[in-house]
Design a protein around this motif. Structure first.
Motif, short mmCIF file in Angstrom:
data_model
loop_
_atom_site.label_atom_id
_atom_site.label_comp_id
_atom_site.label_asym_id
_atom_site.label_seq_id
_atom_site.Cartn_x
_atom_site.Cartn_y
_atom_site.Cartn_z
N GLY A 171 0.83 -1.19 0.00
CA GLY A 171 0.00 0.00 0.00
C GLY A 171 0.87 1.24 0.00
N ARG A 172 0.28 2.35 0.37
CA ARG A 172 1.03 3.61 0.44
C ARG A 172 0.91 4.18 1.84
NH1 ARG A 172 -2.56 8.56 -2.02
NH2 ARG A 172 -4.55 7.96 -1.09
N VAL A 173 1.95 4.89 2.26
CA VAL A 173 1.97 5.52 3.58
C VAL A 173 1.22 6.85 3.50
CG1 VAL A 173 3.40 6.52 5.39
CG2 VAL A 173 4.14 4.42 4.23
N ILE A 174 0.29 7.06 4.44
CA ILE A 174 -0.46 8.31 4.52
C ILE A 174 -0.42 8.82 5.96
CG2 ILE A 174 -1.99 7.72 2.61
CD1 ILE A 174 -4.15 7.05 4.70
N PRO A 175 -0.57 10.13 6.18
CA PRO A 175 -0.60 10.65 7.56
C PRO A 175 -1.82 10.13 8.31
CG PRO A 175 -0.19 12.40 5.97
CD PRO A 175 -0.60 11.20 5.19
N GLY A 176 -1.68 9.87 9.61
CA GLY A 176 -2.79 9.44 10.44
C GLY A 176 -3.63 10.63 10.88
N THR A 177 -4.71 10.37 11.57
CA THR A 177 -5.60 11.44 12.03
C THR A 177 -4.98 12.21 13.19
OG1 THR A 177 -6.73 9.84 13.45
CG2 THR A 177 -7.69 10.26 11.27
N ARG A 178 -4.09 11.59 13.93
CA ARG A 178 -3.39 12.27 15.01
C ARG A 178 -2.01 12.69 14.55
NH1 ARG A 178 -3.18 8.43 19.98
NH2 ARG A 178 -2.64 6.95 18.32
N ALA A 179 -1.51 13.77 15.12
CA ALA A 179 -0.20 14.30 14.74
C ALA A 179 0.89 13.26 14.99
CB ALA A 179 0.10 15.57 15.54
N ARG A 180 1.87 13.24 14.10
CA ARG A 180 3.03 12.37 14.21
C ARG A 180 2.68 10.88 14.10
NH1 ARG A 180 7.43 15.13 16.05
NH2 ARG A 180 8.44 13.18 16.69
N THR A 181 1.55 10.57 13.48
CA THR A 181 1.18 9.17 13.26
C THR A 181 0.98 8.93 11.77
OG1 THR A 181 -1.20 9.58 13.50
CG2 THR A 181 0.05 9.02 15.51
N TYR A 182 1.21 7.68 11.36
CA TYR A 182 1.12 7.33 9.95
C TYR A 182 0.41 5.99 9.79
CZ TYR A 182 4.34 11.17 9.53
OH TYR A 182 4.90 12.40 9.62
N LEU A 183 -0.25 5.84 8.65
CA LEU A 183 -1.01 4.63 8.36
C LEU A 183 -0.55 4.05 7.03
CD1 LEU A 183 -4.59 5.99 9.13
CD2 LEU A 183 -3.18 4.59 10.66
N CYS A 184 -0.78 2.76 6.89
CA CYS A 184 -0.60 2.11 5.60
C CYS A 184 -1.99 1.92 5.00
CB CYS A 184 0.10 0.76 5.76
SG CYS A 184 0.31 -0.13 4.19
N GLU A 185 -2.24 2.58 3.88
CA GLU A 185 -3.52 2.45 3.19
C GLU A 185 -3.36 1.41 2.08
OE1 GLU A 185 -6.71 5.63 1.69
OE2 GLU A 185 -4.91 5.57 0.44
N TYR A 186 -4.17 0.36 2.13
CA TYR A 186 -4.06 -0.71 1.15
C TYR A 186 -5.45 -1.13 0.67
CZ TYR A 186 -5.22 -3.71 5.16
OH TYR A 186 -5.83 -4.28 6.25
N ILE A 187 -5.47 -1.92 -0.36
CA ILE A 187 -6.75 -2.34 -0.94
C ILE A 187 -6.82 -3.86 -0.96
CG2 ILE A 187 -7.27 -0.31 -2.33
CD1 ILE A 187 -5.84 -1.60 -4.66
N LEU A 188 -8.02 -4.38 -0.81
CA LEU A 188 -8.27 -5.82 -0.86
C LEU A 188 -9.18 -6.14 -2.04
CD1 LEU A 188 -8.89 -6.69 2.92
CD2 LEU A 188 -6.86 -7.22 1.55
N PRO A 189 -8.94 -7.28 -2.68
CA PRO A 189 -9.78 -7.62 -3.84
C PRO A 189 -11.11 -8.24 -3.43
CG PRO A 189 -8.11 -9.30 -3.51
CD PRO A 189 -7.86 -8.24 -2.47
N GLU A 190 -12.14 -7.89 -4.16
CA GLU A 190 -13.45 -8.50 -3.98
C GLU A 190 -13.98 -8.92 -5.34
OE1 GLU A 190 -16.05 -5.85 -1.97
OE2 GLU A 190 -15.05 -6.03 -0.02
N HIS A 191 -14.18 -10.22 -5.53
CA HIS A 191 -14.68 -10.76 -6.79
C HIS A 191 -13.78 -10.35 -7.96
CE1 HIS A 191 -18.20 -11.72 -4.44
NE2 HIS A 191 -18.40 -10.44 -4.16
N GLY A 192 -12.46 -10.36 -7.70
CA GLY A 192 -11.52 -10.05 -8.76
C GLY A 192 -11.22 -8.59 -8.95
#
Length: 251
Positions: free
Chosen positions: A68-89
């Motif tokens: 996935g890609r790294v994006i800023p979190g909702t709180r300061a100085r925090t980060y999230l990995c945003e990724y996608i999952l497949p559904e029915h291909g």
């Protein structure tokens, strides 16, 4: 068995011992835990959009092939990995997690690793991409990881797909992009050339530094010398190599 991303970990560790055309030996493990991603590091990485990898987890059932890609979190100085999952291909469900590793490389380091270890493929249109798949890949896991390269974006991570007629392509991009440091430079050439033209000196190249087998992702070009400006550029070797700047003397 090792998944392709487990193999990435092993190969990135091998970078320090490999003999590359850049000083890869100066860099330790390139996959770092989320806890080491600080605001300072995140800001310095721009314009790169950092790749993140979900670690293997028997409890969650995550295979280790998910990126996935790294994006800023909702709180300061925090980060999230945003990724996608497949559904029915189709890749439709977007999720985030705080448990991830991120790829701490720049465009040049990534080019070195890809050209040394990844498999080069072509899609039905002749566009080149890098495939990160191994013989150990489990069909039950996510599709193999691929890296597409273009003159405009640089390196972009996604998943490889194979059509019914066996044609491979790189798509389902996750938004992790490592821009080419040369794009902004060549993108300024929009007025066209009207006078005597030439190209500056290339490095880590051969011959014209642009045609097949004469260049690579390692190739770099000097800027147009004083008294001249860049008026155009040549797209080299199906976007696999760095674009060749075309200069003309100032009038």
């Amino acid at each position: 068995m090792m998944t392709p991303l487990h193999k990435i970990c092993a190969l990135l560790l091998f970078l320090v011992a490999a003999s590359f055309q850049i000083n890869a030996a100066e860099f330790p493990n390139h996959l770092k835990p989320a806890s080491q991603l600080t605001p300072s590091v995140y800001e310095k990485s721009k314009p790169n959009v950092l790749l993140c990898i979900l670690p293997f987890s028997p409890k969650s059932g995550i295979s280790g092939d998910i990126i996935g890609r790294v994006i800023p979190g909702t709180r300061a100085r925090t980060y999230l990995c945003e990724y996608i999952l497949p559904e029915h291909g189709f890749f439709t469900t977007s999720l985030t997690t705080t448990e991830f590793k991120w790829l701490d490389v720049n465009h040049g380091e990534l080019a070195s690793w890809l050209t040394s270890f990844a498999t080069i493929e072509k899609d039905r249109y002749g566009n080149m991409f890098f495939a990160l798949r191994g013989g150990e890949h489990d069909p039950e896991h996510f599709p193999p990881i691929c890296v597409h390269t273009t003159a405009k974006k640089g390196f972009e991570f996604g998943y490889e797909s194979v059509s019914d007629d066996g044609q491979k392509s790189c798509g389902h991009f996750v938004g992790a992009i490592y821009p080419s440091p040369f794009f902004n430079y060549v993108a300024t050439a929009s007025n066209g050339c009207t006078g005597e033209t030439f190209s500056p000196e290339c490095h880590q190249c051969n011959g014209d530094g642009c045609s097949p087998f004469r260049c690579s992702a390692f190739t770099t070009w000097d800027q147009c010398p004083k008294g001249s400006h860049q008026c155009d550029y040549e797209v080299c070797a199906s976007h696999f190599c760095t674009n060749k700047p075309i200069c003309e003397w100032d009038k």
